[in-house]
Design a protein around this motif. Structure first.
Motif: not given
Length: 829
Positions: A371-384
């Motif tokens: 899963e590529i996440h858009p950031g290491p902290t607040v965006y450390d999650s998976f968005w389509i």
């Protein structure tokens, strides 16, 4: 109303920065940036108090990053070399202490007396492709330390560990003595605690309990492991709040920094707690004596994965730090210098190749088990949404296995099979997890179908990637787009991306993505010979008709109202809204390429081109200023606009926007390297201007590095070198469409080898410029069969072109080159 620990943290940082107790205190760079131009204004929609906003570091989210490919946790590196393992409850920092003079030298508060050989603090990546951060700190007394920080995997289970290696020396060669000190503190580069009105504590770095275990040279932070020292310290002290004081000054007086400055000793306590504010701290010290060609060295390990017990402790120490460093370098050298696309650019723009490799490394580090996440902290999650662009970028630059795992494994896991409702829409057939459902991100189905279709093209028919996902994911995902639209035939109101505007309105962004996704779904069905081909084209045509009719109505209504500029606003509910939310229209060109074949009609194609110029004229000051929603620059939005201009044929505007974007990856303030080749989602006006422009209202600030921004850069540079067109009817490639004349001096070349393409076969070429003869020679080194080429000459007016003895036609400055050509030459004037 601020919570006690938020108020206490704010007061301690403020008083420490102001020198309330007369003792230097290691206030992080981001906190100092806030105090430079303090405002009581804050985002009241997100935070309950100014202290909560401050503790969350809402305004200055800049840092550096190290991590391991495909592993979950990254470590952030601050502007003074501070190390913050993202999900652990501490930050590690280093400083120097002169026991004779009783002086602390903190890299957070550097100064010089003129004896330093360079700036007091310098930072850089060890090499552009290496996620290794080097921090050099030069104290006024002629002592300096160099800190190298990297992350790697260790042991049979390949668990993460961040390693920092320090050497202390004296550039002057004179003998120097002192202490190298390590501080364990709660606050790091990302902040102290992010606590918003929704009750989400995304980051909570409170240190309520801190313990040092001398026999193991190991620190415990709350319930986890902190740093391990390869060499045990000679002195140490652990500090807390034993009497539950509510006086912020007590934290400054009862601290290791106060003790060192006041008496040259630490308290020697191995354990402390603070149940009031979670501001426990500790300092560990190693005496050194250095002279000419002599250095003192220290290695520290931060166990950022799950470690527990004596066996894990033994494993953590089992490999020498030098061997870990060598293995880390070998991995990244092989991955980024010898695998994947390797752009070869001439001397004026070699930095673009460096950033290409660095962006690749950032996406690989931000990948969590595929899963590529858009950031290491607040965006450390998976968005389509983000992942569709990130996966496509990876597939086109040589990281196809990662893209395949993301699209083939994780997208099906986000496919909803329930029979309920998500707002006005059906649950079944919708691609999305909590983000997409909660915020009504209706763009996600189009993005999933688009990414799957593009990846299937790149892999080629033999891989049969699309066939494996066609039923039910592609077919039922397309049917969801067909069946879940409003009374006008458009996708419902939602908040697919916060840069588009309000969530209670519909946005053309969603419809454009829906069209691109349905187009790819129908083409995939054709490649498979599936019976749903007419059904899928019918869904495409229906959404196309509704979208085109709505845009035409908006354009006509704006003209009726007397608007003299042509522009497509963010949606049909925003007629006459001439602000920066119209950036969503750039997707018409990139990444969706709806202009190829004028898929919505020639009139809308022209309106989309005019919209680019409206945005450029009104909202570009170097980069794209997004004041309507973010009140900040948008680096990835700037790259989207640059890419749109590239595809629309205006390489000059593309180049200007690219130049700003490259500079924005290396912002500096007062000799501080704020970032080292990375972008936030938003680039703050104060940092972009070195504090010359501080907005009168709060702004939004997201993670750095931002995965979507890294992906946009990869796609932009790749398409500057070449891009595909009309894959389904008249397949052809544009060669060097964005290469500017000043990039290629006489005798130098632009080249790329074995680059993946949407035609399912690799491509390579070399372009060489002869400025004396006014000629350009292009050699095709590898090409898909049955694909012709177009070379849009940027050096001057095409006088003649030929392949062997065969003259080539030029339409304007676009040289038409037949499929199968291996070499051609162009003369310009």
């Amino acid at each position: 109303m601020a919570q006690t620990h938020e108020w206490m943290f704010y007061e301690v940082m403020w008083r420490g920065w102001a020198g309330r107790e007369g003792v230097p205190y290691p206030v992080p760079w981001w906190a100092q940036a806030n105090f430079r131009h303090w405002s009581d204004d804050f985002d009241r929609g997100t935070y309950e108090s100014k202290e909560a906003a401050f503790a969350s570091n809402a305004l200055y989210r800049y840092w550096h990053m190290v991590g391991v490919k495909d592993h979950r946790q990254e470590s952030l590196i601050g502007q003074a070399g501070e190390i913050e393992p993202v999900y652990d409850k501490y930050c590690l920092s280093f400083f120097l202490y002169d026991p004779v003079a009783g002086q602390l030298h903190l890299p957070q508060l550097p100064h010089t007396d003129g004896r330093n050989s360079g700036p007091p603090v310098e930072q850089r990546m060890e090499a552009p492709h290496l996620p290794v951060v080097l921090t050099t700190f030069r104290a006024p007394n002629g002592v300096e330390f160099v800190q190298r920080t990297f992350a790697t995997a260790l042991g049979a289970r390949q668990r993460d560990v961040t390693v920092t290696r320090l050497t202390v020396g004296t550039p002057t060669g004179e003998q120097r003595e002192g202490w190298l000190c390590a501080a364990v503190l709660p606050a790091g580069p990302s902040g102290f605690q992010r606590h918003d009105r929704n009750g989400r504590q995304i980051t909570d770095r409170r240190l309520t309990h801190l313990r040092y275990v001398p026999q193991e040279a190991r620190v415990e932070t709350n319930s986890g492991w902190g740093p391990l020292f390869d060499t045990a310290p000679a002195e140490f002290g652990v500090y807390g709040n034993p009497d539950f004081s509510l006086d912020p000054d007590a934290y400054l007086r009862r601290s290791p920094f106060h003790d060192l400055a006041g008496g040259g000793k630490l308290n020697g306590a191995p354990e402390a707690q603070d149940q009031v504010a979670g501001l426990c701290s500790a300092v560990f010290a190693w005496p050194f004596r250095v002279a000419q060609d002599e250095v003192f060295a220290l290695d520290v390990r931060l166990p950022v994965d799950l470690y527990d017990g004596p066996d894990d402790l033994e494993e953590l120490r089992s490999v020498p730090a030098a061997d870990l460093e060598a293995a880390n370098r070998a991995f990244w050298d092989a991955k980024l210098l010898h695998q994947g696309v390797q752009p070869q650019l001439p001397s004026p723009v070699t930095h673009l190749t460096d950033m290409f490799r660095q962006s690749r490394s950032q996406l690989l580090v931000l990948s969590d088990h595929g899963e590529i996440h858009p950031g290491p902290t607040v965006y450390d999650s998976f968005w389509i949404r983000d992942s569709s662009v990130e996966a496509t970028a990876c597939s086109l630059v040589g990281d196809g296995a990662l893209a395949g795992r993301q699209l083939g494994t994780h997208y099906p896991l986000k496919f909803n099979r329930g029979g309920g409702r998500i707002g006005p829409c059906a649950e079944y057939g919708f691609f999305g997890g909590p983000h997409e459902k909660d915020d009504r991100e209706w763009d996600s189905n189009g993005q999933a179908l688009w990414a799957i279709g593009r990846y299937d093209r790149t892999q080629g028919q033999a891989a049969a990637f699309g066939a494996k996902l066609y039923t039910p994911y592609v077919v039922d995902g397309a049917r969801w787009l067909r069946d879940n639209r409003d009374g006008y035939g458009l996708l419902h109101s939602g908040w697919s991306a916060e840069h588009l505007g309000e969530r209670d309105k519909p946005h053309y962004w969603d419809d454009l993505w829906g069209l691109a996704g349905l187009y790819e779904a129908a083409r995939l069905a054709e490649r498979l010979g599936a019976p749903e081909v007419p059904e899928l084209w019918g869904a495409f045509d229906d959404l196309k008709a509704a979208t085109a009719a709505s845009i035409r109505w908006v354009l006509a209504e704006q003209a009726r109202r007397g608007e003299w500029e042509t522009y497509i606003p963010t949606g049909p509910g925003d007629v006459g809204r001439r602000d920066s939310t119209m950036i969503g229209a750039a997707a018409y060109f990139h990444p969706l390429r709806l202009h190829m074949g004028s898929k919505l009609g020639d009139d809308i194609d022209r309106a989309a081109r005019y919209t680019l110029d409206t945005m450029y004229g009104r909202f570009v000051t170097g980069g794209f200023r997004h004041e309507a929603a973010w009140n900040a620059y948008g680096p990835y939005l700037t790259m989207q606009l640059a890419h749109a201009y590239l595809l629309a044929g205006d390489a000059e505007k593309m180049d200007r926007l690219l130049g700003w974007t490259v500079a924005a990856a290396f912002p500096r303030t007062q000799e501080r390297a704020v970032a080292l080749g990375a972008w936030n989602e938003q680039h703050a006006f104060p940092i972009a201007s070195d504090y010359a422009e501080v907005p009168g209202r709060h702004w939004y600030m997201g993670d750095i590095p931002h995965g979507w921004a890294a992906a946009e850069y990869l796609l932009l540079l790749r398409d500057i070198l070449f891009f595909e067109a009309d894959e389904d009817r008249d397949p052809h490639l544009y060669l060097a469409p964005g290469v500017r004349p000043h990039w290629v001096p006489d005798g130098e070349s632009v080249a790329v080898d074995e680059a993946p393409t949407l035609f399912g076969a690799p491509f390579g070429y070399r372009l060489t410029h002869n400025a004396t003869d006014h000629t350009v020679t292009v050699e095709i080194t590898r090409a898909p069969s049955q694909v012709r080429f177009v070379y849009p000459c940027r050096f001057g007016t095409v006088l003649q072109a030929w392949a062997g003895r065969q003259p080539l036609e030029a339409i304007g400055n676009d040289v038409q080159v037949p499929a199968g050509t291996r070499q051609f030459m162009v003369e310009y004037g």
